[in-house]
Design an enzyme around this catalytic site. Structure first.
Site, PDB file in Angstrom:
ATOM      1  N   HIS A  19      16.776 -83.038  63.528  1.00  0.00           N
ATOM      2  CA  HIS A  19      17.056 -82.135  62.404  1.00  0.00           C
ATOM      3  C   HIS A  19      16.400 -80.771  62.654  1.00  0.00           C
ATOM      4  O   HIS A  19      17.048 -79.719  62.524  1.00  0.00           O
ATOM      5  CB  HIS A  19      16.514 -82.771  61.116  1.00  0.00           C
ATOM      6  CG  HIS A  19      16.687 -81.930  59.895  1.00  0.00           C
ATOM      7  ND1 HIS A  19      17.725 -82.103  59.010  1.00  0.00           N
ATOM      8  CD2 HIS A  19      15.936 -80.902  59.396  1.00  0.00           C
ATOM      9  CE1 HIS A  19      17.614 -81.229  58.027  1.00  0.00           C
ATOM     10  NE2 HIS A  19      16.539 -80.488  58.231  1.00  0.00           N
ATOM     11  N   GLU A  20      15.136 -80.799  63.009  1.00  0.00           N
ATOM     12  CA  GLU A  20      14.414 -79.544  63.266  1.00  0.00           C
ATOM     13  C   GLU A  20      14.947 -78.843  64.511  1.00  0.00           C
ATOM     14  O   GLU A  20      14.955 -77.613  64.596  1.00  0.00           O
ATOM     15  CB  GLU A  20      12.917 -79.818  63.411  1.00  0.00           C
ATOM     16  CG  GLU A  20      12.258 -80.378  62.166  1.00  0.00           C
ATOM     17  CD  GLU A  20      12.371 -79.453  60.969  1.00  0.00           C
ATOM     18  OE1 GLU A  20      12.445 -78.219  61.165  1.00  0.00           O
ATOM     19  OE2 GLU A  20      12.405 -79.959  59.828  1.00  0.00           O
ATOM     20  N   HIS A  23      17.701 -76.496  63.505  1.00  0.00           N
ATOM     21  CA  HIS A  23      17.192 -75.215  63.019  1.00  0.00           C
ATOM     22  C   HIS A  23      16.754 -74.327  64.189  1.00  0.00           C
ATOM     23  O   HIS A  23      17.078 -73.140  64.248  1.00  0.00           O
ATOM     24  CB  HIS A  23      15.991 -75.444  62.096  1.00  0.00           C
ATOM     25  CG  HIS A  23      16.320 -76.124  60.805  1.00  0.00           C
ATOM     26  ND1 HIS A  23      17.356 -75.742  59.991  1.00  0.00           N
ATOM     27  CD2 HIS A  23      15.715 -77.177  60.170  1.00  0.00           C
ATOM     28  CE1 HIS A  23      17.395 -76.516  58.912  1.00  0.00           C
ATOM     29  NE2 HIS A  23      16.410 -77.397  59.004  1.00  0.00           N
TER      30      HIS A  23
END
Length: 385
Positions: A19-20, A23
């Site tokens: 998920h990170e 980003h």
């Protein structure tokens, strides 16, 4: 116990890390500065600097974080970075893309996991084989028996259990002719092929969420037997995409049904239940862990897309408002929104953990409800056909 802990750390840590990573990748693609990319939280155990970014392995392995330059304050620019790399000074559409990249990275990961399972282990297709015949149903009156394999309906060949329900529904109550293969009787070596005629009944069945719905039914449940189809690269990719969409649809419906109070609130689970589920799947083999990881990844994506300010969805909403009205949401409103969102998120975590502990106390040997309903790629209910 050790297997459960290690498996849970790997799965949860990996999903949040991915998920990170979403980003991080989009921020760097747009030329934004990233001061830190950490695998884990808390004190840093290992650190490595490449360019302007510090990569770290931190003590608490459940997840990670990306520290964007000027994420909360445009004046908070670390040494070596410029204002052009500041996140908060970028146009709203660029900030929207960076924020949205996290949840969509989890959906991408689910696609990859579903593809790996389909390519490595094949596609399990539930056979159209009768496992239960409801008393007084159309199937019972026609003489269908447990073990009968339905070969066709009105001459239309059947390849899976999932094809029965839409085929019956299309008939809209008119009589149907079923061709079935019946297993050999005791003492016989060869089975028989029969043609049976029945008329579907307009009746009530339970959905996967326990709701009553009306449908044309013949009154059978699946035996549960499957055949495994080996898939090539492209076929596995297509199957993985279809399975991912099914998981997205099922997860979204679960959130909606929970909000509508169709699904009881005590079914909400937290980290303890997830760890139990991962541990149970780890004992059964890698394929179960990968399938469960895909499901949790989808849950993480949809949870983060909810319009709650502390989550990615709330920040995306602020960016959308800014793009529409050509001005940012007032800082005071954003701050209050973050406080309310944080309170809601903490309350949900506490409530989920309370449910987990209560479930363990009341039924220490029972499998979590979510594990029992883990999708396997084919949705054949116990009754309702």
């Amino acid at each position: 116990m050790l297997t459960t802990i290690v498996a849970a750390i790997i799965v949860l840590g990996g999903l949040i890390f991915f998920h990170e990573l979403g980003h991080f990748a989009v921020a760097r693609w747009l030329g934004m500065g990233v001061s830190t990319f950490s695998l884990g939280f808390g004190p840093k155990l290992l650190k490595y600097r490449h360019g302007k970014t510090e990569y770290a392995l931190s003590l608490v392995p459940l997840g990670g974080y990306v520290a964007l330059v000027g994420e909360n304050d445009e004046n908070d620019i670390p040494s070596g970075f410029t204002r052009e790399e500041c996140f908060s000074l970028r146009p709203a559409w660029q900030r929207f893309l960076v924020i949205a990249a996290g949840p969509f990275a989890n959906i991408l990961l689910a696609c990859i996991l579903c593809w790996v399972v389909a390519w490595g282990w094949g596609n399990a297709v539930m056979l159209p084989q009768v496992g239960a015949v409801m008393p007084q149903s159309a199937a019972a009156q026609a003489g269908l028996q447990k073990g009968d394999l339905i070969l066709s309906i009105d001459g239309r060949p059947l390849h899976s259990w999932d094809e029965i329900s839409p085929t019956v529904a299309e008939a809209n109550g008119r009589p149907l002719t079923l061709t079935v293969a019946r297993q050999p009787a005791e003492g016989m070596t060869q089975g028989t092929e029969l043609e049976l005629t029945l008329t579907p009944q307009w009746s009530t069945r339970k959905t996967i969420f326990g709701e009553d719905e009306k449908a044309w039914l013949i009154g059978i449940g699946p035996l549960g037997s499957v055949r495994v189809e080996e898939l090539g690269f492209s076929e596995a990719l297509k199957t993985g995409l279809v399975q991912t969409w099914r998981l997205v649809d099922l997860t979204w419906q679960s959130f909606v049904k929970l909000a509508q109070r169709v699904v009881p609130a005590d079914q909400v689970g937290g980290p303890i239940m997830i760890a139990q589920m991962v541990g149970q799947q780890a004992e059964q083999g890698l394929v179960g862990v990968l399938g469960l990881a895909a499901l949790i990844s989808i849950n993480l994506a949809i949870l983060n897309l909810l319009p709650v300010p502390v989550l990615d969805g709330g920040q995306m909403l602020f960016c959308l408002i800014e793009m529409i009205f050509r001005r940012p949401v007032p800082q005071k409103i954003q701050e209050w929104g973050m406080r309310v969102g944080m309170a809601l998120l903490l309350s949900l975590m506490i409530f989920a953990t309370f449910n987990d502990v209560t479930r363990i106390i009341n039924t220490p040997d029972a499998a979590p409800a979510a594990e029992k309903s883990l999708p396997s790629g084919n949705d054949g209910g116990t009754e309702g056909r």
